[in-house]
Write a protein that holds these residues in place. Structure first.
Motif, short mmCIF file in Angstrom:
data_model
loop_
_atom_site.label_atom_id
_atom_site.label_comp_id
_atom_site.label_asym_id
_atom_site.label_seq_id
_atom_site.Cartn_x
_atom_site.Cartn_y
_atom_site.Cartn_z
N ARG A 15 -84.25 -25.14 17.88
CA ARG A 15 -84.70 -25.75 18.98
C ARG A 15 -84.22 -24.88 20.35
N GLY A 16 -83.22 -24.17 20.11
CA GLY A 16 -82.85 -23.39 21.36
C GLY A 16 -83.57 -22.09 21.47
N GLN A 17 -83.99 -21.42 20.19
CA GLN A 17 -84.72 -20.21 20.32
C GLN A 17 -83.95 -18.90 20.83
N SER A 18 -82.76 -19.13 20.74
CA SER A 18 -81.64 -18.15 21.10
C SER A 18 -80.30 -18.24 20.59
N LEU A 19 -79.66 -17.44 20.36
CA LEU A 19 -78.14 -17.51 19.82
C LEU A 19 -77.50 -18.35 21.02
N ARG A 20 -77.54 -17.78 22.27
CA ARG A 20 -76.71 -18.45 23.28
C ARG A 20 -77.17 -19.97 23.50
N ALA A 21 -78.58 -20.40 23.62
CA ALA A 21 -78.72 -21.79 23.58
C ALA A 21 -78.41 -22.56 22.55
N ALA A 22 -78.42 -22.21 21.09
CA ALA A 22 -77.92 -22.81 20.06
C ALA A 22 -76.31 -22.85 20.15
N ALA A 23 -75.59 -21.88 20.66
CA ALA A 23 -74.07 -22.00 20.62
C ALA A 23 -73.75 -23.05 21.60
N LYS A 24 -74.49 -23.32 22.67
CA LYS A 24 -74.39 -24.27 23.78
C LYS A 24 -74.40 -25.70 22.89
N GLN A 25 -75.50 -25.71 22.31
CA GLN A 25 -75.79 -27.11 21.62
C GLN A 25 -74.55 -27.19 20.41
N LEU A 26 -74.22 -26.33 19.81
CA LEU A 26 -73.14 -26.59 18.84
C LEU A 26 -71.79 -26.76 19.32
N SER A 27 -71.31 -26.15 20.80
CA SER A 27 -70.19 -25.99 21.16
C SER A 27 -69.33 -25.09 20.46
N LEU A 28 -70.07 -23.98 20.32
CA LEU A 28 -69.59 -22.78 19.65
C LEU A 28 -69.74 -21.46 20.49
N ASN A 29 -69.01 -20.38 20.32
CA ASN A 29 -69.46 -19.16 21.00
C ASN A 29 -70.45 -18.26 20.41
N HIS A 30 -71.08 -17.38 21.02
CA HIS A 30 -72.16 -16.81 20.79
C HIS A 30 -71.89 -15.90 19.34
N ALA A 31 -70.79 -15.27 19.46
CA ALA A 31 -70.09 -14.49 18.40
C ALA A 31 -70.25 -15.31 16.96
N THR A 32 -69.63 -16.48 17.15
CA THR A 32 -69.73 -17.45 15.82
C THR A 32 -71.26 -17.78 15.21
N VAL A 33 -72.08 -17.96 16.43
CA VAL A 33 -73.49 -18.36 15.82
C VAL A 33 -74.06 -17.26 15.19
N SER A 34 -73.90 -16.31 15.69
CA SER A 34 -74.44 -14.84 15.11
C SER A 34 -73.97 -14.51 13.95
N ARG A 35 -72.59 -14.53 13.52
CA ARG A 35 -72.09 -14.72 12.43
C ARG A 35 -72.74 -15.54 11.34
N ARG A 36 -72.92 -16.84 11.86
CA ARG A 36 -73.39 -17.89 10.96
C ARG A 36 -74.84 -17.60 10.58
N LEU A 37 -75.68 -17.01 11.70
CA LEU A 37 -77.04 -16.72 11.20
C LEU A 37 -77.17 -15.54 10.37
N ALA A 38 -76.20 -14.56 10.45
CA ALA A 38 -76.13 -13.41 9.39
C ALA A 38 -75.70 -13.83 8.01
N ALA A 39 -75.05 -15.02 7.98
CA ALA A 39 -74.57 -15.52 6.76
C ALA A 39 -75.53 -15.98 6.12
N LEU A 40 -76.34 -16.84 6.77
CA LEU A 40 -77.49 -17.56 6.28
C LEU A 40 -78.61 -16.47 5.67
N ASN A 41 -78.83 -15.48 6.35
CA ASN A 41 -79.77 -14.43 5.74
C ASN A 41 -79.30 -13.74 4.67
#
Length: 286
Positions: A15-41
């Protein structure tokens, strides 16, 4: 994948199409979402998202996971509404979403009184002009100012918010070519039919209450809400002073929640409070 948090990350990234927008939706920081995406991949040994000029884009694998995530989201939201509807006692949480101006100028004392009268009901008040979603369980009750609320929601239409033109009396001592409007954006059409159609835009300000406050500080002309401006002694109406209707106030909830006692209680309470202030809202108290 059996972790709902992973599905939430996929939904937010899609929905956000970016790490920053997703982090805002999830109330997480940018680095955490980046790590979560890397873990998914890593988990799938294939990318779930890929970069594109428009931002993050789902791969074929990602699209399949997104479909599953959306189904899970609907189930969780439905379960939450069912749980809330099954609670009959006047206790528990209510998530109320309403515009900041209405909260501050019309309902602040009333909401405090409700909390004192019903201490076993805990209000979670979300003040924003961004419309909270009842379908996504972001709110249980919303107060909206709109002419076109979502048709599938239930509730009641109360009455319109009325507007008039205001400024500080001493602001009009400025030369006519120095007068300016305080607006929400650009040069709105209503300036052409205002008492000063030739005045330009002095300031663009997105916050409704701040527009009134700037006008009260001799900062410009404003098309103001009567329920705010008429409570500010520094402001007076200009032109013929006649207010005009804007958009309707609605009290809305989800169909599955309309019979929940505490939801019905607060809906009725808010409707009564607003009706008692109808003269103020419609500009009849000057």
């Amino acid at each position: 994948m059996d972790n709902w948090d992973d599905y939430r990350v996929i939904l937010a990234l899609a929905r956000g199409q970016s790490l920053r927008a997703a982090a805002k939706q999830l109330s997480l920081n940018h680095a955490t979402v980046s790590r979560r995406l890397a873990a998914l991949n890593h988990r799938y040994a294939a990318p779930v998202f890929e970069n594109s000029p428009q931002g993050l884009r789902l791969t074929a694998l990602g699209l399949r996971l997104l479909a599953a995530a959306e189904q899970m989201e609907l189930l969780i939201q439905g379960n939450r509404r069912d749980e809330l509807a099954a609670t009959d006692a006047l206790q528990g949480d209510i998530r109320l979403s309403l515009p900041p101006a209405i909260a501050q100028w019309l309902l602040l004392e009333e909401l405090m009184a409700f909390q004192q009268q019903y201490p076993r009901i805990r209000l979670h008040i979300h003040c924003s002009y961004t419309l909270a979603s009842l379908d996504s369980c972001e709110a249980d009750i919303v107060v909206r100012v709109s002419n076109n609320p979502d048709e599938h929601l239930v509730g009641r239409r109360l009455f319109p918010v009325w507007l008039a033109y205001y400024c500080r009396p001493d602001y009009l001592t400025k030369p006519a070519n120095r007068l300016g409007w305080i607006t929400a954006s650009g040069t709105p059409d209503w300036i052409a039919t205002s008492p000063y159609p030739n005045a330009g835009v002095a300031l663009v300000l997105d916050d409704l209450v701040l527009r009134h406050q700037v006008a009260a500080q001799r900062g410009g002309l404003v098309r103001g809400a009567c329920y705010i401006a008429d409570q500010m002694p520094q402001l007076q109406r200009i032109g013929d002073g006649t207010p005009h209707p804007f958009q309707d106030i609605w009290l809305l909830t989800h169909e599955n929640l309309r019979a929940v006692p505490r939801i019905k209680l607060l809906m009725d309470y808010l409707a009564d409070c607003l009706h008692r202030k109808r003269d103020l809202v419609e500009g009849r108290l000057t």
